[in-house]
Design a protein around this motif. Structure first.
Motif, short mmCIF file in Angstrom:
data_model
loop_
_atom_site.label_atom_id
_atom_site.label_comp_id
_atom_site.label_asym_id
_atom_site.label_seq_id
_atom_site.Cartn_x
_atom_site.Cartn_y
_atom_site.Cartn_z
N THR A 56 16.71 -35.89 -20.50
CA THR A 56 16.25 -37.27 -20.29
C THR A 56 17.40 -38.09 -19.72
O THR A 56 18.55 -37.65 -19.71
CB THR A 56 15.81 -37.91 -21.63
OG1 THR A 56 16.90 -37.83 -22.56
CG2 THR A 56 14.59 -37.22 -22.21
N SER B 10 18.77 -33.48 -24.86
CA SER B 10 17.46 -33.65 -24.21
C SER B 10 17.62 -33.79 -22.71
O SER B 10 18.66 -34.27 -22.21
CB SER B 10 16.75 -34.89 -24.77
OG SER B 10 17.46 -36.05 -24.38
N TRP C 24 22.98 -30.93 -20.78
CA TRP C 24 21.72 -30.28 -21.18
C TRP C 24 21.76 -28.78 -20.85
O TRP C 24 21.38 -27.95 -21.66
CB TRP C 24 20.55 -30.95 -20.44
CG TRP C 24 19.28 -30.17 -20.49
CD1 TRP C 24 18.39 -30.11 -21.52
CD2 TRP C 24 18.76 -29.31 -19.46
NE1 TRP C 24 17.35 -29.27 -21.20
CE2 TRP C 24 17.56 -28.77 -19.93
CE3 TRP C 24 19.21 -28.97 -18.18
CZ2 TRP C 24 16.79 -27.89 -19.17
CZ3 TRP C 24 18.44 -28.10 -17.43
CH2 TRP C 24 17.25 -27.57 -17.93
N ASP D 237 20.79 -34.32 -30.38
CA ASP D 237 20.24 -34.20 -31.74
C ASP D 237 21.35 -33.73 -32.67
O ASP D 237 21.69 -32.54 -32.73
CB ASP D 237 19.09 -33.19 -31.73
CG ASP D 237 18.36 -33.14 -33.06
OD1 ASP D 237 18.94 -33.59 -34.07
OD2 ASP D 237 17.23 -32.65 -33.09
N GLN E 237 19.86 -37.40 -24.80
CA GLN E 237 20.02 -37.70 -26.23
C GLN E 237 20.51 -36.43 -26.92
O GLN E 237 20.05 -35.34 -26.60
CB GLN E 237 18.69 -38.12 -26.85
CG GLN E 237 18.00 -39.29 -26.16
CD GLN E 237 18.69 -40.61 -26.43
OE1 GLN E 237 19.22 -40.83 -27.52
NE2 GLN E 237 18.69 -41.49 -25.45
#
Ligand code: SF4
Ligand code: SF4
Length: 112
Positions: A64, A62, A53, A70, A68
């Motif tokens: 998280t 992300s 990230w 994109d 994730q």
């Protein structure tokens, strides 16, 4: 003079925004694939590590657990792969399935 805290960021640095460089389209040659079984954040179910990230120049990972990616905006640079301490992300060719589906004849053709 405006303070750096006014942008709600912790540090005085520029932050990329998702989509700043536009949608990637179909020119990317390889895409990152994350294996949650090897990911520290996913295994601890906490926002730890997060190197992918922090270093993604397109800000498409992300924050998280697990992260994730994109792929609409990912440029396939491979930086997330390089910084991941557990090799949880690997680059896979975009045409991987085409390669897998190739017939033996195509594979052995001399190109004549
Ligand atoms: S850098 Fe690797 S281990 Fe760390 S959060 Fe990202 S994918 Fe998980
Ligand atoms: S390959 Fe590059 S652009 Fe794509 S998620 Fe990884 S660091 Fe970001």
């Amino acid at each position: 003079m405006a303070g750096t805290r006014e942008c709600n960021q912790d540090t005085a640095m520029s932050w990329p925004c998702v989509g700043e460089a536009g949608k990637t389209g179909d020119w990317r040659t390889a895409r990152p694939v994350l294996d949650p079984a090897k990911c520290i954040a996913a295994q601890k179910n906490k926002l730890v590590c997060m190197q992918c990230w922090a270093f993604c120049p397109d800000s498409v990972v992300s924050r998280t657990a697990p992260p994730q990616i994109d792929l609409v905006y990912c440029k396939g640079c491979g930086i997330c792969v390089a910084v991941c301490p557990t090799n949880a992300i690997e680059m896979r060719p975009e045409n991987e399935n085409e390669t897998e589906n190739k017939t033996v004849a195509e594979d052995t053709c001399c190109g004549c």
